[in-house]
Write a protein that holds these residues in place. Structure first.
Motif, PDB file in Angstrom:
ATOM      1  N   ARG A 105       0.853  -1.184   0.000  1.00  0.00           N
ATOM      2  CA  ARG A 105       0.000   0.000   0.000  1.00  0.00           C
ATOM      3  C   ARG A 105       0.885   1.229   0.000  1.00  0.00           C
ATOM      4  NH1 ARG A 105      -0.818   4.023   2.923  1.00  0.00           N
ATOM      5  NH2 ARG A 105       0.445   3.140   4.558  1.00  0.00           N
ATOM      6  N   GLU A 141      -1.356  -0.630  -3.954  1.00  0.00           N
ATOM      7  CA  GLU A 141      -2.679  -0.008  -3.855  1.00  0.00           C
ATOM      8  C   GLU A 141      -2.571   1.333  -3.144  1.00  0.00           C
ATOM      9  OE1 GLU A 141      -5.486  -3.976  -3.380  1.00  0.00           O
ATOM     10  OE2 GLU A 141      -5.383  -2.555  -1.710  1.00  0.00           O
ATOM     11  N   HIS A 143      -5.269   3.651  -0.992  1.00  0.00           N
ATOM     12  CA  HIS A 143      -6.582   3.634  -0.344  1.00  0.00           C
ATOM     13  C   HIS A 143      -6.954   5.095  -0.104  1.00  0.00           C
ATOM     14  CE1 HIS A 143      -5.188  -0.472   1.438  1.00  0.00           C
ATOM     15  NE2 HIS A 143      -5.405  -0.537   0.136  1.00  0.00           N
ATOM     16  N   ILE A 181     -10.220   2.255  -4.024  1.00  0.00           N
ATOM     17  CA  ILE A 181      -8.991   1.485  -4.176  1.00  0.00           C
ATOM     18  C   ILE A 181      -8.468   1.700  -5.591  1.00  0.00           C
ATOM     19  CG2 ILE A 181      -7.894  -0.796  -4.066  1.00  0.00           C
ATOM     20  CD1 ILE A 181      -9.081   0.329  -1.358  1.00  0.00           C
ATOM     21  N   TYR A 183      -4.935   0.972  -7.992  1.00  0.00           N
ATOM     22  CA  TYR A 183      -3.821   0.034  -7.985  1.00  0.00           C
ATOM     23  C   TYR A 183      -2.929   0.242  -9.207  1.00  0.00           C
ATOM     24  CZ  TYR A 183      -5.775  -2.651 -11.790  1.00  0.00           C
ATOM     25  OH  TYR A 183      -6.225  -3.032 -13.028  1.00  0.00           O
TER      26      TYR A 183
END
Length: 188
Positions: A105, A141, A143, A181, A183
């Motif tokens: 992340r 990712e 967030h 989300i 990515y």
């Protein structure tokens, strides 16, 4: 100079140096936090009380970042202007899973006094390269809160793709909130 047992990945772009914080960065780091503008929106912390951030506290923070990197828990990088060494912000990666996933992340922030100069996009682009080539992640990712258009735009500008909205994903602002989300994969 690299300290024994330290984790040191450094990368440069045309205008930036992205690297772990060093203990010698304290005054520069503190100065830029103290010179932040008041909060511009709900996701901008703006000016913060830095009275607890002594030099000893900062040295412990640098040591903690090193420990997190050496255990592959998280990798925290300062973003510095190449021209004069000014601390502009931070980019970090948290390891979500390794083995067959190689999944992390990304988090990013630029001090608000340096917004609208392209530093965020330049830093995140290079940090993603670091994540794929040096840290060996396959999937990263972001967030992002639904009401954070600046972060959404940055993610899209660096080639991240919207995947889904995770409902009640993170506890913040007094309740469970949804996150978008985004990515990017190493093979994209």
């Amino acid at each position: 100079m690299k300290e024994e047992g330290s984790f040191e990945i450094t990368s440069e772009t045309e205008r930036l140096v992205i690297r772990p914080l060093k203990k010698a960065d304290y005054k520069n780091w503190l100065n830029e936090f103290e010179n932040r503008y008041p909060s511009q929106h709900r996701h901008d912390k703006g000016r913060m009380d830095m009275s607890q951030c002594t030099e000893e506290w900062f040295h412990n923070l640098v040591d903690k970042h090193q420990e997190l990197a050496l255990t592959d828990t998280a990798h925290v990088f300062g973003v510095f202007r190449k021209e004069d060494g000014t601390h502009l912000g931070m980019v970090d990666f948290s390891t979500l899973a390794r083995d067959e996933f190689q999944w992390g992340r990304i988090g990013y922030s630029i001090h608000n006094q340096y917004w609208r100069n392209g530093y965020g996009e330049e830093a995140v682009n290079e940090a993603l390269n670091m994540a794929f080539h040096h840290l060996k992640f396959h999937r990263i990712e972001a967030h992002i809160n639904l009401d954070n258009p600046a972060s959404i735009n940055l993610a899209e500008n660096v080639g991240m793709k919207y995947e889904c909205t995770r409902k009640g994903f993170i506890y913040e602002f007094g309740g469970w909130t949804d996150n978008l989300i985004y990515y990017k994969n190493s093979i994209d």
